[in-house]
Write a protein that holds these residues in place. Structure first.
Motif, mmCIF file in Angstrom:
data_model
loop_
_atom_site.group_PDB
_atom_site.id
_atom_site.type_symbol
_atom_site.label_atom_id
_atom_site.label_comp_id
_atom_site.label_asym_id
_atom_site.label_seq_id
_atom_site.Cartn_x
_atom_site.Cartn_y
_atom_site.Cartn_z
ATOM 1 N N ALA A 133 -3.421 -27.227 4.407
ATOM 2 C CA ALA A 133 -3.478 -28.198 5.120
ATOM 3 C C ALA A 133 -3.855 -29.398 4.577
ATOM 4 O O ALA A 133 -3.303 -30.626 4.824
ATOM 5 N N LYS A 138 -1.037 -31.060 6.158
ATOM 6 C CA LYS A 138 -0.342 -30.710 7.206
ATOM 7 C C LYS A 138 -1.455 -30.281 8.440
ATOM 8 O O LYS A 138 -2.761 -30.528 7.986
ATOM 9 N N THR A 139 -1.342 -30.041 9.624
ATOM 10 C CA THR A 139 -2.334 -29.520 10.569
ATOM 11 C C THR A 139 -2.723 -27.992 10.295
ATOM 12 O O THR A 139 -1.869 -27.390 9.411
ATOM 13 N N SER A 141 -2.283 -25.792 12.236
ATOM 14 C CA SER A 141 -1.292 -24.954 12.954
ATOM 15 C C SER A 141 -0.078 -24.857 11.829
ATOM 16 O O SER A 141 0.669 -23.656 11.619
ATOM 17 N N GLU A 142 0.400 -26.082 11.624
ATOM 18 C CA GLU A 142 1.585 -26.158 10.509
ATOM 19 C C GLU A 142 1.268 -25.133 9.259
ATOM 20 O O GLU A 142 2.153 -24.532 8.677
ATOM 21 N N ALA A 143 0.085 -25.468 8.844
ATOM 22 C CA ALA A 143 -0.339 -24.730 7.407
ATOM 23 C C ALA A 143 -0.167 -23.078 7.608
ATOM 24 O O ALA A 143 0.111 -22.303 6.884
ATOM 25 N N MET A 145 1.078 -21.620 9.693
ATOM 26 C CA MET A 145 2.901 -21.104 9.949
ATOM 27 C C MET A 145 3.335 -20.821 8.662
ATOM 28 O O MET A 145 4.311 -19.892 8.227
ATOM 29 N N LEU A 146 3.059 -21.745 7.507
ATOM 30 C CA LEU A 146 3.618 -21.536 6.400
ATOM 31 C C LEU A 146 2.887 -20.319 5.621
ATOM 32 O O LEU A 146 3.656 -19.714 4.908
#
Length: 189
Positions: A133, A138-139, A141-143, A145-146
């Motif tokens: 993140a 990234k947020t 949440s985005e991190a 997901m990755l």
């Protein structure tokens, strides 16, 4: 003391050797490697303190410039890459896995699997996702997901860590430093 130093050096070398397994780099720039299996085994076999020291020795060698990370990476620059959080989390993951092994009375194979999930996945993902993140902008949440792309491989590593730790306990019970020798060795006791 000498025996502990030997084990610490041996497991630092194990993590380095696992870096020879070809990496698979994902779109986020974080490679899938076998080295996290070595981190799990540091904790499940050596225990909290020795396991963390083995990982810290490995990290010191990488920071000094030795190309011991998968793909031949090494040097201070590894602390600025998207995988930096995972790398920084290695000793914490080994410590927690070892701490769980030292405190549970579950049979060795099951305990090693549980310890690997808690230390080698949960703790490592906290550091890794946070690092992604920050580095990737990234947020969380985005991190996260990755980071979930690593979960299937990490589950396989958990199973392997349980099986290897169980095999060491059966073949050479005195080499399993993470457990008092009075606890059951069989995975299904």
């Amino acid at each position: 003391m000498e025996r502990s130093l030997t084990h610490i050096a041996l497991f630092a070398a194990l993590i380095a050797v696992l870096g020879l397994v070809p990496q698979i780099t994902l779109g986020a720039g974080v490679p899938i490697t076998a080295q996290t299996l070595g981190v799990m085994l540091c904790g499940t076999v050596l225990g909290a303190r020795r396991g963390a020291l083995a990982v810290l020795l490995f990290m010191a060698l990488v920071a000094a410039g030795l190309p011991l990370l998968s793909g031949g990476r090494g040097g201070i620059g590894v602390f600025t890459q998207p995988s930096a959080g995972y790398f920084i989390g290695f000793p914490f993951a080994a410590f927690v896995a070892g701490w769980v092994m030292e405190r549970t009375t579950l049979p060795v194979g099951i305990a090693a699997g549980a310890a690997s999930v808690i230390g080698g996945i949960a703790v490592l993902y906290i550091f890794g996702i946070s690092g992604m993140a920050i580095v990737l902008g990234k947020t969380l949440s985005e991190a996260a997901m990755l980071g979930m792309a690593f979960l299937p491989g990490d589950v396989i590593k958990v199973v392997l860590a349980g099986l290897v730790t169980q095999a060491i306990a059966q073949a050479r019970p005195g080499s399993l430093l993470s457990r008092p020798q009075t606890l059951p060795v069989s995975a299904f006791n």
